[in-house]
Design an enzyme around this catalytic site. Structure first.
Site, PDB file in Angstrom:
ATOM      1  N   ASP A 350      17.476  13.541  23.565  1.00  0.00           N
ATOM      2  CA  ASP A 350      18.640  14.415  23.542  1.00  0.00           C
ATOM      3  C   ASP A 350      19.691  13.859  22.581  1.00  0.00           C
ATOM      4  O   ASP A 350      19.960  12.657  22.573  1.00  0.00           O
ATOM      5  CB  ASP A 350      19.202  14.508  24.966  1.00  0.00           C
ATOM      6  CG  ASP A 350      20.425  15.393  25.063  1.00  0.00           C
ATOM      7  OD1 ASP A 350      20.291  16.600  24.817  1.00  0.00           O
ATOM      8  OD2 ASP A 350      21.498  14.880  25.392  1.00  0.00           O
ATOM      9  N   GLU A 386      16.070  15.477  18.995  1.00  0.00           N
ATOM     10  CA  GLU A 386      16.972  16.612  18.851  1.00  0.00           C
ATOM     11  C   GLU A 386      17.979  16.151  17.800  1.00  0.00           C
ATOM     12  O   GLU A 386      18.892  15.373  18.106  1.00  0.00           O
ATOM     13  CB  GLU A 386      17.674  16.932  20.172  1.00  0.00           C
ATOM     14  CG  GLU A 386      18.575  18.147  20.058  1.00  0.00           C
ATOM     15  CD  GLU A 386      19.400  18.403  21.315  1.00  0.00           C
ATOM     16  OE1 GLU A 386      19.597  19.585  21.650  1.00  0.00           O
ATOM     17  OE2 GLU A 386      19.848  17.429  21.952  1.00  0.00           O
TER      18      GLU A 386
END
Length: 717
Positions: A350, A386
């Site tokens: 993330d 990401e």
């Protein structure tokens, strides 16, 4: 309650490694990193969570406090109290009144109970976080538990699917299992539920090779959500990087997670974890003191204003500081733990730009990225970034180093806009479905570095993407202000659910168009769980706080006619991707003519059959084209040349029908493998004939020959 220090004869010096609480069969070694503490107390609790003893760790070696308890056993509950200066302006926030979680704890017991005692300062004080709170937080804190790592893995082997054969299924542990009829009630919402045969076989039947689980590390429910009767459903609020989230355990042992991994491996499915190392649940300087802040704030977080304020490149209040060796070691130790002890096969990071951000900004040769690349454990598992955050220079799609794949939001946005019928999207669409070479064709990276997706947990589901023109997040309690507005969605005549058969038919066709594009594109496809049968979140594009039937997959609805037909369609696509290597090519297509093979690898054609020109590519009204792929399927034997294969993708994103002139194929017939209009699948059509494509439709045709590819008719040059 009166507390006493342990007798010196009972606590031994132990070792500074490994960090955490380590059971060796005779006792437990406790080791805690803190470069700036002056004293560390180990707190022992009974089974009811009552503090029974405080033990001062006797040794300090290389910035690690440590001690060994010969009579401690697995199951022992513990935490820490860490002494040191409380000087927020200098970055120090030590407060021994606050019980702290071990950053290396393998299991947590109990839930966080929000109270003013959790904060290191006095809430409401005129000096805010510069004040000092003396209340004991132990009663409000979960406790760490010593674990016995013993587990019989038997013949478990990681599937080790190559990237070219990887298809990812993004899922949530609770969302996937809470409403599945085959999952026993006590197992719903847990790792145990993910072991049920019917669920595992459904996932595998889609052509999926890897299950990517949304965060399973121990996380915190935000106080403001609990006050509104909601909770942190997604889990991007980590407080323990080694411990499985307690709500996902049907049992009281972390072995449940291992059993789930073993079951998925037995089915040939890899397990990828969505991990959140960019920030923690402690928030900014006004947040609670739960672990890192009280252990060594200056070492774990990126600070500003002399140390009092937190750099917030994550949008969550704080940013983990991987330029600090102690924090960097923690993250790498955590990753290795989940690979070596828990047998996971990869990670999706993330806000991964944070992890590559040095003091001067993002650096693809930064410490964390270099550490992963050279690590003998981490360099052999799947690493997915990401590639953005909200900090300066935070958008880094295509910038990660070799060995990494990346979420490609450029793919998502273009494919959405193209099928919606937006102008001027055709040229980029061709680039995206062939692997996004403009982003990833460098340093030996391959098309598989692009993780292609149309939908993900964050945003609309696929059905909602074609059913809502705008977001409907009222249930989140923020007056529909939360969630993104750049959805590139359409409702095709009615907002939300409708009984209009024409609207519903178009929506279904658009879902098939998106799914077919995803599975037939070069790169690594990622399918959002439930999109295979059209699940809805009723227009909520930010369901992070909805732990209820809005987000739990409705498996009963999956059995209805239209949903079941869509699932069969996805299974067909998965089968085609497995069958045809041209759909998962190992290199970027060049479009150049190969004299030896007598063909181009890719040819772009207008609907009339002529090759695309520069003017065609720049025509803003162009919404239809053919993509011809030529190559060989893998040989079935060592001395066989393999079959010559030609695939033809017909795409019409216009709101009107289009006529395609099919290329000649040396007397062969085109066989229709996919038709999203569901009119001609399975037909055989002679080359040179016209294909009348309905509005907003896609088809895949194929010719296979048993002679070497260089004897096949060469496409026009």
């Amino acid at each position: 309650m009166a507390r006493r220090l342990i007798r010196v004869s009972r606590i031994r010096e132990g070792r500074p490694f490994p960090l955490g609480a380590t059971w060796d069969g005779l006792g437990v070694n406790f080791a805690l990193y803190s470069a700036h503490a002056t004293r560390v107390e180990l707190c022992l609790f009974d089974a009811r969570g009552r503090e029974r003893e405080r033990i001062e760790l006797p040794e300090y070696t290389d910035e690690v406090w440590h001690g060994y308890l010969p009579d401690a056993r697995p199951g022992q509950l513990y935490g820490y109290r860490v002494h040191g200066p409380y000087e927020p302006d200098a970055g120090h926030r030590f407060n021994p009144n606050k019980l702290l979680l071990d950053p290396y704890a393998k299991r947590l017991v109990g839930q966080l109970k929000w109270s003013p005692a959790l904060f290191g300062y006095v809430l409401g004080h005129r000096d805010a976080d510069l004040s000092f709170d003396r209340r004991d937080s132990a009663a409000s804190m979960p406790k760490c538990a010593v674990v016995d790592p013993a587990f019989t893995w038997g013949e478990d082997r990681p599937p080790q699917h190559p990237w070219q054969r990887t298809v990812i299924y993004e899922a949530h542990v609770r969302g996937l299992t809470m409403r599945h009829p085959a999952v026993p009630e006590p197992w719903r919402g847990t790792f145990a539920g993910l072991q049920v045969d019917e669920l595992v076989e459904h996932i595998k039947s889609l052509g999926v090779s890897a299950v990517e689980l949304m965060p399973v590390h121990a996380f915190v429910d935000d106080q403001h959500l609990l006050e509104r009767g909601l909770r942190n459903y997604w889990g991007y609020n980590t407080i323990g990087f080694f411990a499985p989230h307690v709500r996902y355990l049907a049992s009281d042992t972390v072995n449940e997670f291992k059993q789930m991994v073993a079951r998925l491996h037995r089915a040939g499915l890899e397990v990828i974890l969505d991990v959140v190392y960019n920030h923690t649940a402690e928030g900014n300087e006004l947040g609670p003191t739960l672990s890192f802040r009280g252990i060594d704030n200056l070492s774990y977080y990126r600070l500003a204003d002399g140390g009092r304020r937190y750099i917030n490149d994550t949008g969550t209040g704080n940013t983990f500081d991987l330029t600090n060796p102690g924090a960097l070691r923690l993250v790498n130790d955590s990753l290795r733990y989940w690979v070596e002890e828990m047998h996971v096969d990869g990670f999706r990071f993330d806000l991964a730009t944070i992890l590559g951000r040095e003091r001067h900004g993002f650096d693809p040769r930064g410490g964390f990225l270099d550490a992963c690349r050279q690590d003998p454990v981490l360099s052999r598992v799947k690493l997915i970034a990401e590639p953005w955050d909200i900090g300066p220079g935070g958008y880094q799609v295509g910038s990660f180093p070799p060995g990494w794949a990346e979420w490609n939001d450029r793919y998502r946005d273009n494919v959405r806009a193209f099928w919606r019928g937006d102008e001027g999207r055709l040229a980029e669409f061709a680039t995206r479905i062939t692997g996004s070479a403009d982003l990833f064709d460098k340093r030996g990276r391959r098309p598989t570095a692009s993780v292609n997706f149309v939908t993900a947990h964050d945003g609309f589901t696929l059905r909602d993407l074609v059913s809502y023109a705008g977001k409907h997040n009222e249930a989140n309690g923020e007056d529909n202000r939360d969630g993104g507005d750049h959805n590139l969605s359409a409702n095709y005549g009615a907002e939300g659910e409708t009984d209009d058969p024409a609207v519903n038919a178009l929506r279904l066709r658009q879902q098939r168009n998106f799914l077919a594009t995803l599975f037939l594109s070069q790169g690594t496809p990622m399918l959002l769980a439930g999109d295979e049968f059209g699940r809805s979140q009723r227009g909520n594009n930010n369901a992070y706080c909805q732990d209820n039937e809005l987000t739990w997959i409705d498996w009963d609805a999956a059995g209805k006619d239209a949903a079941a037909a869509l699932t069969r369609f996805v299974r067909t696509l998965g089968g085609l991707r497995r069958r045809f290597g041209l759909l998962r090519h190992g290199r970027f297509f060049t479009g150049r003519y190969d004299e030896e093979l007598g063909l181009k690898d890719v040819t772009w054609l207008r609907p009339d059959g002529a090759e695309m020109t520069e003017d065609d590519w720049h025509d803003p009204q162009a919404r239809a084209l053919m993509m011809r792929l030529d190559g060989r399927s893998p040989p079935s034997g060592l001395h066989e040349p393999g079959r010559a294969v030609t695939l033809l993708l017909l795409v019409n994103a216009a709101a009107a029908p289009a006529a395609f002139h099919l290329p000649e194929v040396a007397g062969e017939h085109w066989r229709v493998l996919v038709d999203t209009a569901e009119a001609r699948t399975g037909e055989a059509i002679a080359g040179g004939e016209r294909w009348q494509a309905p509005d907003r439709s896609l088809a895949l045709l194929a010719v296979e020959r048993d002679r070497p590819a260089k004897e096949a008719s060469a496409p026009a040059r």
